[in-house]
Design an enzyme around this catalytic site. Structure first.
Site, mmCIF file in Angstrom:
data_model
loop_
_atom_site.group_PDB
_atom_site.id
_atom_site.type_symbol
_atom_site.label_atom_id
_atom_site.label_comp_id
_atom_site.label_asym_id
_atom_site.label_seq_id
_atom_site.Cartn_x
_atom_site.Cartn_y
_atom_site.Cartn_z
ATOM 1 N N GLU A 127 0.800 -1.230 0.000
ATOM 2 C CA GLU A 127 0.000 0.000 0.000
ATOM 3 C C GLU A 127 0.833 1.280 0.000
ATOM 4 O OE1 GLU A 127 -2.683 -0.520 3.313
ATOM 5 O OE2 GLU A 127 -3.697 -2.208 2.365
ATOM 6 N N ASN A 168 2.360 -5.219 -3.076
ATOM 7 C CA ASN A 168 0.958 -5.590 -2.832
ATOM 8 C C ASN A 168 0.109 -4.339 -2.577
ATOM 9 O OD1 ASN A 168 -0.992 -7.753 -2.233
ATOM 10 N ND2 ASN A 168 -0.900 -7.075 -0.096
ATOM 11 N N HIS A 204 -10.056 -6.481 -1.997
ATOM 12 C CA HIS A 204 -11.116 -6.290 -1.004
ATOM 13 C C HIS A 204 -12.229 -5.562 -1.742
ATOM 14 C CE1 HIS A 204 -8.714 -7.614 2.355
ATOM 15 N NE2 HIS A 204 -7.727 -6.817 1.981
ATOM 16 N N GLU A 234 -5.911 -11.024 -1.191
ATOM 17 C CA GLU A 234 -6.723 -10.809 0.021
ATOM 18 C C GLU A 234 -8.203 -10.693 -0.308
ATOM 19 O OE1 GLU A 234 -5.247 -7.508 2.380
ATOM 20 O OE2 GLU A 234 -3.155 -7.974 1.938
ATOM 21 N N ASP A 236 -12.038 -10.544 -0.553
ATOM 22 C CA ASP A 236 -13.307 -10.716 0.151
ATOM 23 C C ASP A 236 -14.338 -9.826 -0.534
ATOM 24 O OD1 ASP A 236 -12.393 -8.267 1.316
ATOM 25 O OD2 ASP A 236 -11.961 -9.231 3.239
HETATM 26 C C1 XIL Z 1 -6.010 -6.522 8.494
HETATM 27 C C2 XIL Z 1 -6.324 -7.715 9.382
HETATM 28 O O1 XIL Z 1 -7.238 -8.539 8.730
HETATM 29 C C3 XIL Z 1 -6.899 -7.245 10.686
HETATM 30 O O2 XIL Z 1 -7.089 -8.333 11.550
HETATM 31 C C4 XIL Z 1 -5.980 -6.206 11.305
HETATM 32 O O3 XIL Z 1 -6.553 -5.709 12.451
HETATM 33 C C5 XIL Z 1 -5.713 -5.084 10.340
HETATM 34 O O4 XIL Z 1 -5.179 -5.603 9.148
HETATM 35 N N1 XIL Z 1 -4.768 -4.879 3.809
HETATM 36 C C6 XIL Z 1 -3.744 -5.669 4.281
HETATM 37 C C7 XIL Z 1 -3.959 -6.521 5.468
HETATM 38 O O5 XIL Z 1 -2.669 -5.739 3.638
HETATM 39 O O6 XIL Z 1 -2.785 -6.706 6.217
HETATM 40 C C8 XIL Z 1 -5.067 -6.002 6.349
HETATM 41 O O7 XIL Z 1 -5.326 -6.961 7.355
HETATM 42 C C9 XIL Z 1 -6.299 -5.709 5.528
HETATM 43 C C10 XIL Z 1 -6.021 -4.682 4.468
#
Ligand code: XIL
Length: 318
Positions: A127, A168, A204, A234, A236
């Protein structure tokens, strides 16, 4: 799902945490049965793994790596350079530029060499790009300037020459100024000889929020043409903004999962597809948004949802 993924030479994975693996044997069985890759959701983040300047705590990361080894699964390492989930000694630290460099170098080298040979791919930088494609004013940008990105990849490579090194991010999956910025960043790194092997697309997303398949495909394709590997890291799919009935929402969610995987299968360098959590019980989304949700492949009891069946069907028929 795991066996089918193997036939496609695809890693199918999810974020995991030793907390629930130890207390929920049904969940750990599900994880080992259905997935061939895992990524620590928090266990390798700086605040957990390096809570004090002279103290590392590898216990949670080790538990996951051991679990993966026992079950023949690969591991993605997450994450080395990010400005969230950092310990106070770093965020409140007062150091010179030289010292900050030393701190970041030592952190990366210690963590990566601890897991040398056991990590398929590391998220080296997470990020670092704004929506408009420019570099974000992150903690490490502030301390070290844009060079910290190249340095981080070099240090990671020195510590484990066989791990694939990834950039990422989220929101740069389709074609937009952010994905353009990410493309320019990784191409620039390659051109200057920085060891980068891949790009992670977090994915996401939500009903109505997913990138059009044609854009995702074009974006993956141009990254693949640079010789980079691509992972969906990641995924969802939030349901909470939709007013449709539950059945409709679950069907739409299944379509989105199916579409993203389908694009991944069609691009030869897309090698891994991971969701951010095993079941809806363990999703970070309700905590993050403050609203209940059900964004994953299994419901809170571990029962497969339409999204799971859509993925299995696609893997079986392609
Ligand atoms: C999130 C986790 O899922 C949570 O449990 C934590 O509190 C915060 O981080 N992008 C990412 C992840 O790269 O590391 C993040 O994970 C979600 C967004």
């Amino acid at each position: 799902m795991r066996l089918l993924a193997k036939q496609h030479d695809l890693f199918i994975g999810t974020a995991a945490d030793p907390g629930y693996l130890q207390n929920d044997s049904a969940a750990s069985q599900l994880l080992a049965r259905e997935f061939n890759m895992l990524v620590p959701e928090v266990a390798m983040k700086w605040e957990i793994i390096h809570p004090e300047p002279e103290r590392y705590d590898f216990s949670r990361g080790d538990a996951l790596v051991t679990f993966a080894r026992q079950h023949g699964m690969a591991v993605r390492g997450h994450v080395l350079v990010w400005d969230l989930q950092m310990p106070a000694w770093v965020t409140n630290g007062q150091f010179t530029r030289q010292e900050w460099m030393q701190i970041l170098c030592t952190h990366i080298k210690s963590v990566v060499s601890h897991y040398r040979g056991q990590i398929y791919a590391w998220d080296v930088v997470n990020e670092a790009v704004n929506q408009d494609g420019t570099l974000r004013n992150t903690f490490w940008m502030n301390k070290l300037g844009p060079e910290h990105i190249a340095m981080a990849f070099q240090w990671a490579r020195e510590a484990d020459p066989n791990a694939k090194l990834f950039y990422n991010d989220n929101g740069g999956e389709g074609l937009n100024p952010k994905s353009q910025g990410i493309y320019a960043l990784v191409q620039g790194l390659q051109q200057t000889g920085v060891p980068i092997d891949g790009v992670g697309m977090q994915m996401h997303t939500s009903l109505g929020g997913a990138p059009p398949a044609i854009e995702l495909s074009a974006n993956m394709q141009r990254l693949a043409e640079l010789g980079l590997e691509i992972h969906i890291t990641e995924m969802d799919v939030r349901l909470q903004y939709s007013t449709s009935d539950n059945e409709t929402k679950l069907a739409q969610q299944a379509d989105i999962y199916q579409q993203v995987l389908s694009v991944c299968l069609s691009v030869h360098n897309c090698k891994a597809f991971l969701t951010w959590g095993l079941t809806d019980r363990y999703s970070w989304i309700p905590g993050f948004t403050g609203k209940p949700d059900a964004p994953l492949l299994y419901d809170k009891d571990g029962v497969p949802k339409p999204a799971y069946f859509a993925i299995v069907k696609l893997l079986a028929n392609q």
